[in-house]
Design a protein around this motif. Structure first.
Motif: not given
Length: 215
Positions: A83-90, A93-96, A105-116, A206-208
């Motif tokens: 039960r979190i915002p839909k945008s957070q789920k998206l 899911m991209k990280v997954i 590469a996963r860490q770099a993608l995660a940083r980019k998604l957060i920055a976006s 981070d947990a994911l």
């Protein structure tokens, strides 16, 4: 005999012309700012009614659930049912989906998604921040500009012109300060929401990532 006009009079005349020429643009901008402020306030109310409130306990439980998952499919299920915002789920899911990538590469993608996400919030806040800073300034300009002709009319005994100038001065002051106050309130509330959103997203990512590293 030809009378020469001192250079200072040319300068003061130029300044007066520029000042009076700014009156209409200032009034137009103040009207635009007032309209935008009302729209932003309505948007804030709409955002509040549709906002998904996520408590610290929910984030803590979700982090433990992700940590206890035994497979990638189970992790996906946990995120989809959260039960979190839909945008957070998206974003999650991209990280997954980046599970097949290397750890770096996963860490770099995660940083980019957060920055976006953060960049999107900054763009949303920039409009209200601009009105917060410029609105009162335009109000002050709208106050001072008509006072020149008003004082000149007072010297000539034209009370009606003075009265009209004072009305314009007060109206622009009220609109400028009012627009700035509304924009500041909207910006303050939204900034607290967005900071909470980004903090929660950062913890979940981070947990994911930590879980994906061990699957």
């Amino acid at each position: 005999m030809v009378t020469t006009v001192p250079g200072s009079e040319y300068l003061t005349s130029s300044l007066n012309a520029i000042s009076q020429g700014l009156q209409i643009p200032v009034v137009v901008l103040l009207l635009i700012f007032a309209l935008i402020s009302i729209i932003m306030l309505g948007g804030l109310i709409s955002e509040y009614t549709s906002r998904v409130k996520v408590s610290v306990n929910k984030i803590e439980k979700l982090v433990f659930n992700i940590s206890d998952a035994q497979s990638l499919d189970e992790v996906k299920q946990i995120v989809e049912n959260a039960r979190i915002p839909k945008s957070q789920k998206l974003v999650l899911m991209k990280v997954i989906r980046a599970n097949r990538l290397t750890k770096e590469a996963r860490q770099a993608l995660a940083r980019k998604l957060i920055a976006s996400e953060e960049e999107g919030f900054q763009k949303s806040l920039s409009r209200s921040d601009i009105i917060t800073r410029i609105g009162p300034t335009l109000g002050l300009m709208g106050t001072l500009i008509p006072m020149g002709p008003g004082l000149a009319a007072l010297g000539a005994g034209d009370i009606n012109t003075l009265a009209n100038s004072i009305i314009v001065a007060f109206d622009t002051t009220v609109v400028g300060i009012g627009s700035g106050a509304v924009a500041y309130f909207v910006s303050k509330v939204r900034r607290s929401w967005y900071e909470e959103y980004l903090t929660n997203l950062d913890v979940l990512i981070d947990a994911l990532i930590d879980k994906l590293d061990h699957l």
